[in-house]
Design a protein around this motif. Structure first.
Motif, PDB file in Angstrom:
ATOM      1  N   ASP A  99      -7.553  10.588   7.953  1.00  0.00           N
ATOM      2  CA  ASP A  99      -7.460   9.972   6.620  1.00  0.00           C
ATOM      3  C   ASP A  99      -6.435   8.817   6.624  1.00  0.00           C
ATOM      4  N   ASP A 133       0.836   9.277   7.335  1.00  0.00           N
ATOM      5  CA  ASP A 133       1.002   7.831   7.150  1.00  0.00           C
ATOM      6  C   ASP A 133       2.191   7.307   7.956  1.00  0.00           C
ATOM      7  N   TYR A 175       0.858  -1.190   0.000  1.00  0.00           N
ATOM      8  CA  TYR A 175       0.000   0.000   0.000  1.00  0.00           C
ATOM      9  C   TYR A 175       0.894   1.240   0.000  1.00  0.00           C
ATOM     10  N   ASN A 229      -7.906   5.885   8.398  1.00  0.00           N
ATOM     11  CA  ASN A 229      -8.927   5.241   7.542  1.00  0.00           C
ATOM     12  C   ASN A 229      -8.285   4.320   6.513  1.00  0.00           C
ATOM     13  N   ARG A 230      -7.176   4.767   5.930  1.00  0.00           N
ATOM     14  CA  ARG A 230      -6.557   3.966   4.859  1.00  0.00           C
ATOM     15  C   ARG A 230      -5.759   2.780   5.381  1.00  0.00           C
ATOM     16  N   TRP A 231      -5.171   2.907   6.586  1.00  0.00           N
ATOM     17  CA  TRP A 231      -4.286   1.825   7.071  1.00  0.00           C
ATOM     18  C   TRP A 231      -5.001   0.798   7.931  1.00  0.00           C
TER      19      TRP A 231
END
Ligand code: FAQ
Length: 313
Positions: free
Chosen positions: A185, A120, A113, A188-190
Motif C-alpha cells: 500500500d 511509509d 503528501y 502504491n501511494r508513493w
C-alpha cells in the motif's frame, strides 16, 4: 571589460568544467536561477522533515526510532548547508524563509503528501530519498562551487537514508500478510508522487535550457526520471512487491523500462498549493519559525556580548 566579453569568459569556464565561486563574475540570471534552485532545495529538505517527524513517537522499536531521528536530523542539516550555499549568492536567509512562508518560493511537491502508516517511513527512504539521490548525484558536478560541495556531503548521507528505507520495507515484505499489505500500500501511494519529483516533462521544463547550458543541471528531468524507473523496477523484485503501473515493461529496443503516463494535472495542482497537505506543511513551518524566535534572539545576544568582550580585550 565589456559585459559581452565577461559573459564569453564565463561560458568558457563553464565549458571547461571550472567551478564558479561566490566572488567570481557571473551573469545576473545565473545568480538568480541558482538562488532559486538552491533555496527551493533547502526548503524541500526542511519541509521534508515533517512527514517523517510525524512518526517518531510511533516507531515500532527503539532501533527504528533512533534511525528515524538520525535521518530526520540529517535532513535538517542538509537544509542548513543549502541555505548557507544560497547565501553566498547574496540573498539573506531571512528573505529566503520569508519567500517560503509567503508561498513565493516552491519546495518539492512530494512533501505535500501524508505519511499514513509506518510502512511509509520505508517507502519514503527508498523512493523519495532514492529519487532525491538520483538528482543530487548529478548535482555534485553542478557548476556553482558551494552547491556542488554541499551535494557531495549530502549524497553520502542520502545513500544511507535510501538503504535504511529499503531494509525497513524488506523486513515488512518478509512479515505477516498484514505487514506485506502495508508495504504494498505504501509503495502504491508513493510511486507516482516520487516520479513527479523530477519535475515536468522536458518540453515543459522552463528552466532546463539555460540550466543545462550553464551546467547547473547536467541531465534533463526526463533522463533522470527514466534512470530512476530503471533502478526501482529491478529493486522491487527483491521485495517481491509490484509497482502500481500496468504499463511498466522492459523495452529491449530502448534498453530502458517503458512506464505509464504521470498525472500532470495532479502534479501542477500540488505545485500550485492545492495538494493534500500544502496548507498544513506551511502552517507547521511558520509556527516553528515563530516558536524559534527566542532561540534566534538569544543566539544574537550571545554573539553581541562575545563581540563586545573581544573588542574590550
Ligand atoms: N515540486 O523548469 P523546471 C529531498 C517547478 S530533496 C515543486 O523543470 P528546474 C531530500 C520548478 O521549480 C528534494 N516544484 O525547473 C529529502 C519550476 O518553477 P520555478 C528536492 C517543482 O528547477 C528526502 C517549474 O516547476 N530536490 O527530497 C517540481 O529546472 C526525504 C518548472 O520546472 C531538489 O530540489 C517539484 N517536484 O528543475 C528530504 C533538487 N519540479 O522555480 C526529506 C534540486 C519542478 O521556475 C525527506 N532541484 N518544479 O518557479 C532541481 O534539481 C530542480 O530544481 C528540479 C526542477 C529538477 C526539481
Amino acid at each position: 571589460m565589456s559585459s559581452h566579453n565577461l559573459e564569453e569568459q564565463f561560458q568558457q569556464k563553464i565549458d571547461q568544467d571550472i567551478k564558479i565561486e561566490p566572488k567570481d563574475w557571473m551573469p545576473d540570471a545565473y545568480r538568480k536561477t541558482n538562488t532559486r534552485q538552491i533555496s527551493q532545495h533547502a526548503h524541500s529538505e526542511v519541509v521534508g522533515m515533517l512527514p517523517e517527524g510525524n512518526w517518531i513517537s510511533r516507531a515500532p522499536s527503539l532501533k527504528r526510532k533512533a534511525i528515524l531521528i538520525a535521518k530526520i536530523q540529517d535532513e535538517g542539516g542538509h537544509g542548513l548547508y543549502l541555505y548557507a550555499a544560497a547565501e553566498t549568492l547574496g540573498q539573506s536567509r531571512e528573505q529566503m524563509i520569508n519567500d517560503l512562508h509567503s508561498g513565493k518560493a516552491k519546495y518539492s511537491s512530494i512533501f505535500n503528501y501524508p505519511a499514513l502508516t509506518w510502512a511509509d517511513m520505508g517507502a519514503i527512504g527508498w523512493l523519495v530519498d532514492g529519487a532525491a539521490i538520483m538528482n543530487q548525484v548529478m548535482l555534485t558536478r553542478t557548476s556553482y562551487g558551494p552547491y556542488a560541495r554541499a551535494m557531495v556531503r549530502i549524497c553520502k548521507e542520502e545513500s544511507f537514508h535510501q538503504r535504511q528505507g529499503f531494509e525497513s520495507l524488506l523486513v515488512l515484505s518478509k512479515g505477516s500478510e498484514e505487514q506485506r499489505a502495508l508495504c504494498q500500500d505504501a509503495i502504491n501511494r508513493w510511486w507516482w508522487p516520487a516520479l513527479m519529483m523530477f519535475g515536468p516533462r522536458d518540453q515543459e521544463s522552463t528552466n532546463s535550457d539555460m540550466s543545462l547550458k550553464w551546467r547547473i543541471k547536467r541531465k534533463t528531468n526526463d533522463e533522470l526520471r527514466q534512470q530512476f524507473v530503471d533502478m526501482i523496477a529491478e529493486q522491487i523484485k527483491v521485495l517481491g512487491m509490484t509497482l502500481p503501473d500496468p504499463a511498466l515493461q522492459w523495452n529491449a529496443t530502448r534498453n530502458h523500462y517503458d512506464f505509464g503516463e504521470i498525472n500532470w494535472d495532479e502534479f501542477w495542482q500540488v505545485v500550485k498549493g492545492n495538494g493534500p497537505c500544502n496548507k498544513e506543511r506551511l502552517e507547521a513551518r511558520k509556527k516553528a519559525w515563530e516558536k524559534g524566535a527566542w532561540v534566534r534572539e538569544a543566539a544574537q545576544a550571545y554573539a553581541n556580548k562575545k563581540n563586545t568582550g573581544t573588542k574590550a580585550a
